[in-house]
Design a protein around this motif. Structure first.
Motif, PDB file in Angstrom:
ATOM      1  N   MET A  74       0.884  -1.165  -0.042  1.00 50.33           N
ATOM      2  CA  MET A  74       0.085  -0.083  -0.008  1.00 50.33           C
ATOM      3  C   MET A  74       0.960   1.281  -0.060  1.00 50.33           C
ATOM      4  O   MET A  74       2.278   1.101   0.097  1.00 50.33           O
ATOM      5  CB  MET A  74      -0.923   0.086   1.225  1.00 50.33           C
ATOM      6  CG  MET A  74      -1.774  -1.189   1.395  1.00 50.33           C
ATOM      7  SD  MET A  74      -2.548  -1.378   3.106  1.00 50.33           S
ATOM      8  CE  MET A  74      -4.018  -0.377   2.789  1.00 50.33           C
ATOM      9  N   HIS A  75       0.332   2.561  -0.157  1.00 54.86           N
ATOM     10  CA  HIS A  75       0.949   3.487  -0.072  1.00 54.86           C
ATOM     11  C   HIS A  75       1.812   3.881   1.500  1.00 54.86           C
ATOM     12  O   HIS A  75       1.125   3.439   2.422  1.00 54.86           O
ATOM     13  CB  HIS A  75       0.105   4.901  -0.175  1.00 54.86           C
ATOM     14  CG  HIS A  75       0.910   5.975  -0.463  1.00 54.86           C
ATOM     15  ND1 HIS A  75       1.555   6.670   0.603  1.00 54.86           N
ATOM     16  CD2 HIS A  75       0.874   6.927  -1.436  1.00 54.86           C
ATOM     17  CE1 HIS A  75       2.053   7.868   0.002  1.00 54.86           C
ATOM     18  NE2 HIS A  75       1.498   7.893  -1.290  1.00 54.86           N
ATOM     19  N   PRO A  76       3.114   4.109   1.386  1.00 50.85           N
ATOM     20  CA  PRO A  76       3.950   4.172   2.654  1.00 50.85           C
ATOM     21  C   PRO A  76       3.261   5.007   3.660  1.00 50.85           C
ATOM     22  O   PRO A  76       3.477   4.738   4.998  1.00 50.85           O
ATOM     23  CB  PRO A  76       5.259   4.456   2.303  1.00 50.85           C
ATOM     24  CG  PRO A  76       5.119   4.999   0.910  1.00 50.85           C
ATOM     25  CD  PRO A  76       3.851   4.383   0.136  1.00 50.85           C
ATOM     26  N   LYS A  77       2.451   5.757   3.413  1.00 50.72           N
ATOM     27  CA  LYS A  77       1.810   6.839   4.052  1.00 50.72           C
ATOM     28  C   LYS A  77       1.025   5.996   5.132  1.00 50.72           C
ATOM     29  O   LYS A  77       0.752   6.447   6.166  1.00 50.72           O
ATOM     30  CB  LYS A  77       1.294   8.113   3.590  1.00 50.72           C
ATOM     31  CG  LYS A  77       1.681   9.013   3.195  1.00 50.72           C
ATOM     32  CD  LYS A  77       1.557  10.135   4.233  1.00 50.72           C
ATOM     33  CE  LYS A  77       2.374  11.435   4.009  1.00 50.72           C
ATOM     34  NZ  LYS A  77       2.173  12.655   5.100  1.00 50.72           N
ATOM     35  N   VAL A  78       0.287   5.151   4.787  1.00 46.16           N
ATOM     36  CA  VAL A  78      -0.695   4.261   5.415  1.00 46.16           C
ATOM     37  C   VAL A  78       0.062   3.859   6.681  1.00 46.16           C
ATOM     38  O   VAL A  78      -0.476   3.991   7.997  1.00 46.16           O
ATOM     39  CB  VAL A  78      -1.094   2.995   4.600  1.00 46.16           C
ATOM     40  CG1 VAL A  78      -1.680   1.876   5.525  1.00 46.16           C
ATOM     41  CG2 VAL A  78      -1.860   3.358   3.474  1.00 46.16           C
ATOM     42  N   ALA A  81       0.579   6.722   9.203  1.00 50.79           N
ATOM     43  CA  ALA A  81      -0.443   7.014  10.141  1.00 50.79           C
ATOM     44  C   ALA A  81      -0.655   5.698  11.098  1.00 50.79           C
ATOM     45  O   ALA A  81      -1.467   6.072  11.996  1.00 50.79           O
ATOM     46  CB  ALA A  81      -1.886   7.011   8.964  1.00 50.79           C
ATOM     47  N   VAL A 217      -8.567   2.385   5.510  1.00 46.61           N
ATOM     48  CA  VAL A 217      -7.967   2.997   4.339  1.00 46.61           C
ATOM     49  C   VAL A 217      -9.128   3.079   3.649  1.00 46.61           C
ATOM     50  O   VAL A 217      -9.626   4.047   2.793  1.00 46.61           O
ATOM     51  CB  VAL A 217      -6.713   2.517   3.875  1.00 46.61           C
ATOM     52  CG1 VAL A 217      -6.533   3.356   2.299  1.00 46.61           C
ATOM     53  CG2 VAL A 217      -5.517   2.981   4.635  1.00 46.61           C
ATOM     54  N   ASP A 218      -9.905   2.068   2.960  1.00 46.98           N
ATOM     55  CA  ASP A 218     -11.068   1.708   2.203  1.00 46.98           C
ATOM     56  C   ASP A 218     -12.457   2.112   2.943  1.00 46.98           C
ATOM     57  O   ASP A 218     -13.445   1.884   2.058  1.00 46.98           O
ATOM     58  CB  ASP A 218     -11.257   0.638   1.525  1.00 46.98           C
ATOM     59  CG  ASP A 218      -9.864   0.572   0.307  1.00 46.98           C
ATOM     60  OD1 ASP A 218      -9.220   1.410   0.209  1.00 46.98           O
ATOM     61  OD2 ASP A 218      -9.588  -0.512  -0.055  1.00 46.98           O
ATOM     62  N   ALA A 221     -14.588   4.448   0.922  1.00 47.09           N
ATOM     63  CA  ALA A 221     -15.099   3.913  -0.655  1.00 47.09           C
ATOM     64  C   ALA A 221     -16.181   2.790  -0.208  1.00 47.09           C
ATOM     65  O   ALA A 221     -17.080   2.932  -1.077  1.00 47.09           O
ATOM     66  CB  ALA A 221     -13.716   3.411  -1.242  1.00 47.09           C
ATOM     67  N   GLN A 341      -6.566   8.456  12.971  1.00 46.65           N
ATOM     68  CA  GLN A 341      -5.385   8.643  12.397  1.00 46.65           C
ATOM     69  C   GLN A 341      -5.191   8.856  10.927  1.00 46.65           C
ATOM     70  O   GLN A 341      -4.459   9.552  10.308  1.00 46.65           O
ATOM     71  CB  GLN A 341      -4.259   7.545  12.686  1.00 46.65           C
ATOM     72  CG  GLN A 341      -3.935   7.492  14.027  1.00 46.65           C
ATOM     73  CD  GLN A 341      -2.703   8.411  14.559  1.00 46.65           C
ATOM     74  OE1 GLN A 341      -3.479   9.442  14.802  1.00 46.65           O
ATOM     75  NE2 GLN A 341      -1.656   8.355  14.042  1.00 46.65           N
ATOM     76  N   HIS A 342      -6.180   7.997  10.080  1.00 50.00           N
ATOM     77  CA  HIS A 342      -5.899   8.289   8.631  1.00 50.00           C
ATOM     78  C   HIS A 342      -6.668   9.559   8.165  1.00 50.00           C
ATOM     79  O   HIS A 342      -6.282  10.060   7.257  1.00 50.00           O
ATOM     80  CB  HIS A 342      -6.496   7.248   7.907  1.00 50.00           C
ATOM     81  CG  HIS A 342      -5.834   5.751   7.989  1.00 50.00           C
ATOM     82  ND1 HIS A 342      -4.641   5.654   7.427  1.00 50.00           N
ATOM     83  CD2 HIS A 342      -6.150   4.611   8.712  1.00 50.00           C
ATOM     84  CE1 HIS A 342      -4.032   4.614   7.564  1.00 50.00           C
ATOM     85  NE2 HIS A 342      -4.899   3.807   8.400  1.00 50.00           N
ATOM     86  N   PHE A 345      -3.724  12.103   8.748  1.00 50.26           N
ATOM     87  CA  PHE A 345      -2.404  11.894   7.692  1.00 50.26           C
ATOM     88  C   PHE A 345      -2.750  12.040   6.339  1.00 50.26           C
ATOM     89  O   PHE A 345      -2.198  12.276   5.545  1.00 50.26           O
ATOM     90  CB  PHE A 345      -1.893  10.331   7.859  1.00 50.26           C
ATOM     91  CG  PHE A 345      -0.953  10.570   9.152  1.00 50.26           C
ATOM     92  CD1 PHE A 345      -1.469  10.404  10.238  1.00 50.26           C
ATOM     93  CD2 PHE A 345       0.403  10.462   8.620  1.00 50.26           C
ATOM     94  CE1 PHE A 345      -0.693  10.645  11.453  1.00 50.26           C
ATOM     95  CE2 PHE A 345       1.425  10.563   9.908  1.00 50.26           C
ATOM     96  CZ  PHE A 345       0.804  10.561  11.174  1.00 50.26           C
ATOM     97  N   SER A 346      -4.223  11.827   5.876  1.00 49.53           N
ATOM     98  CA  SER A 346      -4.677  11.904   4.560  1.00 49.53           C
ATOM     99  C   SER A 346      -5.518  13.311   4.250  1.00 49.53           C
ATOM    100  O   SER A 346      -5.515  13.653   3.029  1.00 49.53           O
ATOM    101  CB  SER A 346      -5.697  10.870   3.985  1.00 49.53           C
ATOM    102  OG  SER A 346      -6.829  10.947   4.553  1.00 49.53           O
ATOM    103  N   GLU A 348      -8.480  13.480   4.339  1.00 53.12           N
ATOM    104  CA  GLU A 348      -9.798  12.919   3.943  1.00 53.12           C
ATOM    105  C   GLU A 348     -10.713  12.821   5.227  1.00 53.12           C
ATOM    106  O   GLU A 348     -10.268  12.017   6.069  1.00 53.12           O
ATOM    107  CB  GLU A 348      -9.958  11.782   3.172  1.00 53.12           C
ATOM    108  CG  GLU A 348      -9.062  11.755   1.854  1.00 53.12           C
ATOM    109  CD  GLU A 348      -9.926  12.579   0.853  1.00 53.12           C
ATOM    110  OE1 GLU A 348     -11.130  12.411   0.694  1.00 53.12           O
ATOM    111  OE2 GLU A 348      -9.190  12.973  -0.155  1.00 53.12           O
ATOM    112  N   MET A 350     -13.173  10.969   7.963  1.00 52.96           N
ATOM    113  CA  MET A 350     -13.521   9.405   8.063  1.00 52.96           C
ATOM    114  C   MET A 350     -14.702   9.427   8.649  1.00 52.96           C
ATOM    115  O   MET A 350     -14.849   8.488   9.524  1.00 52.96           O
ATOM    116  CB  MET A 350     -12.137   8.781   8.687  1.00 52.96           C
ATOM    117  CG  MET A 350     -11.263   8.568   7.953  1.00 52.96           C
ATOM    118  SD  MET A 350     -11.055   7.464   6.481  1.00 52.96           S
ATOM    119  CE  MET A 350     -10.027   7.888   5.186  1.00 52.96           C
TER     120      MET A 350
END
Lengths: 511, 511
Positions: A74-78, A81, A217-218, A221, A341-342, A345-346, A348, A350
Motif C-alpha cells: 500500500m502507499h507508505p503513508k498508510v 498513520a 483506508v477503504d 469507499a 489517524q487516517h 494523515f490523509s 480525508e 473519515m
C-alpha cells in the motif's frame, strides 16, 4: 528449523504433516528459508476449508458484513498513520562477536550470587528449561572460579530489564563470554521493498504487517458504494509479513502468514463492551464448530496498563498448544484511533453520517483478528489422536487419527473397491465417486488391503469411507444390491447404505 | 492513474467498477499507488467465484491434479536456478532531464526524411495512435524548420532497435528535445526485500514474480507424499509481484497480481503436442463456461524464433479487450528445463521413477498460466452491456447490465418485498432470504421502487430477482399463495414460482 525437538507430540504432528503432504518447509531443496512454509495437497484443502467456512459464516450468511481484498503493498503513508513505521518494533540485542541477533525479551540473564555478593552473570535464550539451564551455569561458574560460599538460586530476568552497568557483564548466549552484547535497540518488523524505476527514499514501500489497515483506508469507499449502515463490518482474508527475528513453533510464528481479520464499525455512542463480548463469543463458537474442543480454549484479558492509549480492551482466545497455552484469536476494541489517524494523515474526513439521527461521527471499531496458519495448527493439534484398532486379523494395533470436523476435513469421503482386479467392483466404485464428487471432495483408492486403506484415510482425517464389495454387485441378492459399507472414522462402525441415499445422508454431515 | 481515458467503453467499465464497489484504486485517500488495486465487496465475491470455479474444475473434480500453496518469499537460489535473477529484465531507457523512465519496447522513434535525407527524429510512447502522432510531429518539424521537399511517411521502430549513433538524436517523449535519452539498460522486474536481522547481501530475498517455481521446487516432496502418477499436475492460486515500469490498462497489467497456474508433468517420451492441445482446449472451454463468448477468443502461437531455447511451443489464448486483442491465458510447453535447472542448482535429483517401465527420467511439463485479475477484467468487459428496458410507466430507458454467467456472478439472487412498510411482505421476504442463503449468495433489498431495485441488480449482474407481493400472501387466492415472481436479468421475463420449488429450480442454474 524451528521444530521444537524437545516436544514429542509436536514432533509427531510435524512429522505427520510432512509425511502426508500437509506442510513442507519452504524451498527445502535449497536448505529451506527460516520462517516460511509451503502447504502441500492436503494442507491446501484444509486451509481452503478454514477460509471458506470463515468467509461463509462471517460474510455470506450475514447482512451486516462485506468483504474486501486490499493490496499487500500500500502507499507508505498508510504505515505512518497506523503507527507501524514509528512503533512496530521489537527490541533487539546484537552479539558483536558472533554477529547473532536476539530478541531482548527472549534473552534471559541473572546475577550469580554467592554469600550475598554478585560474582558474575549467566544468560540463556528463552526455552522451557531456561531457569534450570541458568542454575546449572551458575553452579559451573562457582566450581570453575573455585569460589566458596552459599550459591543463591538464580532469578532470571529478560534483557529489556538489564541496567546499563549490567550489560557489559552479561555473557552472550552465542559465545558464553561477556562484553559483546549491545543495549537493546528498536528493530522494525516490516519488510521493506522498492517500487518503481528508482531505488531511493521516494520508492520505499512495505509489505503489510496486517490486513486491517486496508479496511480503514477503504472505509470511505465502502461506505460510499456498499450500501452499508452502522453497525457493519468489513472482512478480509490475505497474506501479511513480519520480519520476526525468531520464527518458531512450526507454523505458529512465521514471517509470511495469512490473516482473517474483520473490522466491525459501531456508533461512538454504542456500548462497545457489549459488542466486544458478542465477537469473543462468536469467535469461540466458530472455533468449536471448526472442531476445536471448547475445553482447550480459554480467555486472556490484556491488563489495562499494557494496552495502547486508545485501546478500550483486548481479549485473546487462548488455545492449549503442545508447546503451551498461546494466543489464537485476538478481539480488540480499538476505539476510533485508526480512522482518526487516517483522517489526520490523509486530510480525508473519515466520518459516517447517520441519516436517522442526522449527525456525523467517526465510528469505533471492534476487531477480531486471527491467522489461518494458527487455526490450522490448532485444528491439527486438537485433531491428532492415537488409539487402538483391530488389524486385518483382528489383532489390536495402534492407530493415528486426525479427528477433523467433517466441514474442515480436506477429504470428506474415501471410496474403495474391495479388490482392484475385479473390473465390476472398480467400475461401480468409480460410478459412486462420480456421483459424489460434484458435491464434496472425494479420494478414490484401490491400492492395498482394505484395512491399510482405512488407516491411510484415518491418518489424514477423512471422516467417511465407502467400500464397494460383491454385495454391492448383488451377489447376495437384491436386498444388498446397490448398497455400500459406510465406515465412520472415529467409531470405526460400519453400516450398509443404499447408493441412491448417499448424497442426502452425507451432505448434512459435512456442512 | 492508468485508466485509458481515450477509450469510452473502458471508461464506463472503470467507472461502474468504482461506483458499485468492484475495484478501487489502492490507498486512494493517499493519492493512490501506481500499479496496485483493491477489490471491494462485489469484486471480492467475483474473484472468489473465479478462483473457486477454477480450483473445483482443475483440482477437486479430477483425479490427476493436486494443489499447492508455496510461500511468496522463497530461497533466493530459486530465482538463480529459474533464470529470473539473470534474465527477468526489461530494457529500460532513462530521460536524464525529466528523470522519467520508459520501457524501450514501448518507446517508438523514426527518422524524419525529406527528399531522401534524414533531417531529424521524432518519438512517441506506444498507444493506439503512435504512428499518426509521429507523422504529425514530422510534419510540424518540417514546417518549423522550414525545409522544402517531399516528406516521406514515418516508419516507427521501437527503441531496442535504435543504433548507438541514433540515440543522441532521438527526442525524449518527456521533453520533446533530443540528447537526454540513455541507451537501453536491463532492469530486473523482481521486487527485492531483506529477511532476517541483517540488511546485507546474505539477507536479500525476492517477492516471487510467478507461482510456477513453487511447483518445481516442491515437485519431489509431492511425488514422495502425494501418491501421484505421471501424467499429473500441481495447481496453485496466489499472489505474484512484478515491478512493471508502466502498469496500465486498469487491472490488466499491475505490479501486484494473482495467478492461477498449473504444471502438468508428462513422460519425456509422451507426445507433448497432444497434451499442449489438450490444455489449450481445456482453457478455452473453461473461459466459455465462465461466461466469455467463444467469438471473443482467439489463439496466438509464439513464433519459433522468439521462444526460449528450451521451449517447445507457447500458445496464448487472446481476448478482445476494449483496448485491443491481448493475452489472457498462456499455455507453454516448457520441456524439462525447470526441473533440470533446480536439480543442477540444488544438487537434489528431480527424477521420477516409473514403476511399470522401471526407469527414471526428468518429466516434461505443460503450463497453463492465467491471472485472476485478467480473467476478472475479461469477464467484466464481455459482460458489460447497454440495452433498453421499460421504466415504471412503460417508457423505454437505457439500462446497464453485467451479463455474468450465473456461476461467476457475485450475487445469485436478489430478494425484494414489494413494499417495505408492509410487515407481512418484509417478513415473508426475509423467510425466503433465509431459505436460500445457506446455498447461494443473496442480497435483500427493500429500498425504493421495484424498477429501480431491478436496475441496481442488473448493473451488478445478479442473474435472478425474486419479488414477494400480495399474491404471495394469498390475497388473490390459494393458487398464487406462497409463490413469488422470478425475474430473469437478461430477458427481463417474469414467471410465477412456488417458494417450495425455488431451491431445486435455482441450484442447477447457478452451478
Amino acid at each position: 528449523m524451528t521444530e521444537p525437538k524437545e516436544n514429542p507430540l509436536m514432533e509427531k504432528i510435524v512429522s505427520l504433516c510432512k509425511r502426508r503432504g500437509f506442510i513442507f518447509q519452504s524451498s527445502e531443496i535449497y536448505g529451506g528459508i527460516n520462517g516460511f512454509w509451503d502447504y502441500g495437497p492436503l494442507g491446501v484443502e484444509l486451509r481452503k476449508n478454514i477460509r471458506d467456512c470463515w468467509w461463509n459464516d462471517m460474510v455470506r450468511q450475514r447482512d451486516d458484513i462485506v468483504g474486501l481484498e486490499s493490496s499487500i503493498i500500500m502507499h507508505p503513508k498508510v504505515w505512518e498513520a497506523s503507527g507501524h513505521i514509528g512503533g512496530f518494533n521489537d527490541p533487539m540485542v546484537d552479539c558483536k562477536v558472533s554477529k547473532q541477533r536476539f530478541r531482548a525479551d527472549q534473552l534471559f540473564f541473572a546475577p550469580v550470587i554467592i554469600d550475598r555478593k554478585i560474582v558474575g552473570y549467566v544468560s540463556a535464550l528463552e526455552s522451557e528449561t531456561t531457569a534450570a539451564e541458568m542454575q546449572e551455569q551458575a553452579e559451573k561458574f562457582k566450581r570453575k572460579k573455585a569460589i566458596q560460599g552459599k550459591l543463591e538460586p538464580v532469578q532470571p530476568r529478560d534483557f529489556t530489564e538489564a541496567k546499563s552497568e549490567e550489560i557489559p557483564l552479561i555473557p552472550s548466549p552465542a559465545t558464553g563470554e561477556p562484553g559483546s552484547l549491545t543495549p537493546p535497540r528498536a528493530f522494525n518488523m516490516m519488510l521493506q521493498t522498492y517500487v518503481g524505476a528508482l531505488r531511493d527514499e521516494s520508492a520505499v514501500a512495505y509489505l503489510r504487517p496486517e490486513t486491517a489497515q486496508g479496511m480503514f483506508v477503504d472505509f470511505k469507499a465502502i461506505v460510499d458504494t456498499g450500501r452499508v449502515k452502522i453497525p457493519f463490518g468489513i472482512a478480509q482474508v490475505g497474506k501479511s509479513f513480519r520480519n520476526e527475528i525468531t520464527p518458531r513453533n512450526f507454523i505458529f510464528r512465521s514471517r509470511e502468514f495469512e490473516q482473517m481479520e474483520m473490522e466491525y464499525f459501531i456508533s461512538d455512542e454504542d456500548d462497545w463492551a457489549k459488542w466486544h463480548r458478542y465477537w469473543i463469543d462468536w469467535c469461540r463458537e466458530w472455533l468449536v464448530k471448526a472442531g476445536i474442543p471448547a475445553a482447550q480454549l480459554s480467555e486472556y484479558n490484556h491488563p489495562k496498563e499494557k494496552l495502547s492509549h486508545y485501546s478500550k480492551g483486548t481479549t485473546d482466545i487462548m488455545f492449549q498448544f503442545p508447546f503451551g497455552v498461546q494466543e489464537l484469536w485476538g478481539i480488540a476494541a480499538r476505539g476510533n484511533f485508526d480512522l482518526s489517524q487516517h483522517a489526520k494523515f490523509s486530510g480525508e474526513p473519515m466520518e459516517y453520517f447517520d441519516d436517522v439521527a442526522k449527525r456525523k461521527y467517526v465510528p469505533h471499531v471492534i476487531e477480531p483478528a486471527v491467522g489461518v496458519d494458527r487455526i490450522m495448527l490448532a485444528i491439527l493439534c486438537s485433531a491428532y489422536c492415537e488409539d487402538q484398532a483391530p488389524d486385518e486379523k483382528g489383532k489390536m494395533e495402534s492407530r493415528v487419527v486426525l479427528k477433523f470436523a467433517p466441514r474442515i476435513a480436506p477429504i470428506k469421503v474415501a471410496i474403495f473397491p474391495l479388490l482392484k482386479n475385479k473390473p465390476e467392483l472398480v467400475e461401480k466404485a468409480k460410478a459412486v465417486r462420480d456421483l459424489l464428487r460434484p458435491h464434496m471432495t472425494v479420494f478414490y483408492d484401490e491400492a492395498g488391503a482394505i484395512g491399510r486403506r482405512y488407516r491411510r484415510q484415518d491418518e489424514i482425517g477423512t471422516p467417511f469411507g465407502l467400500t464397494i464389495d460383491f454385495d454391492t454387485l448383488g451377489e447376495k441378492g437384491d436386498e444388498l444390491k446397490d448398497t455400500v459399507t459406510l465406515r465412520d472414522r472415529d467409531t470405526m462402525k460400519q453400516e450398509r447404505v443404499k447408493i441412491s441415499e448417499l448424497l442426502q445422508l452425507l451432505l448434512p454431515k459435512i456442512r
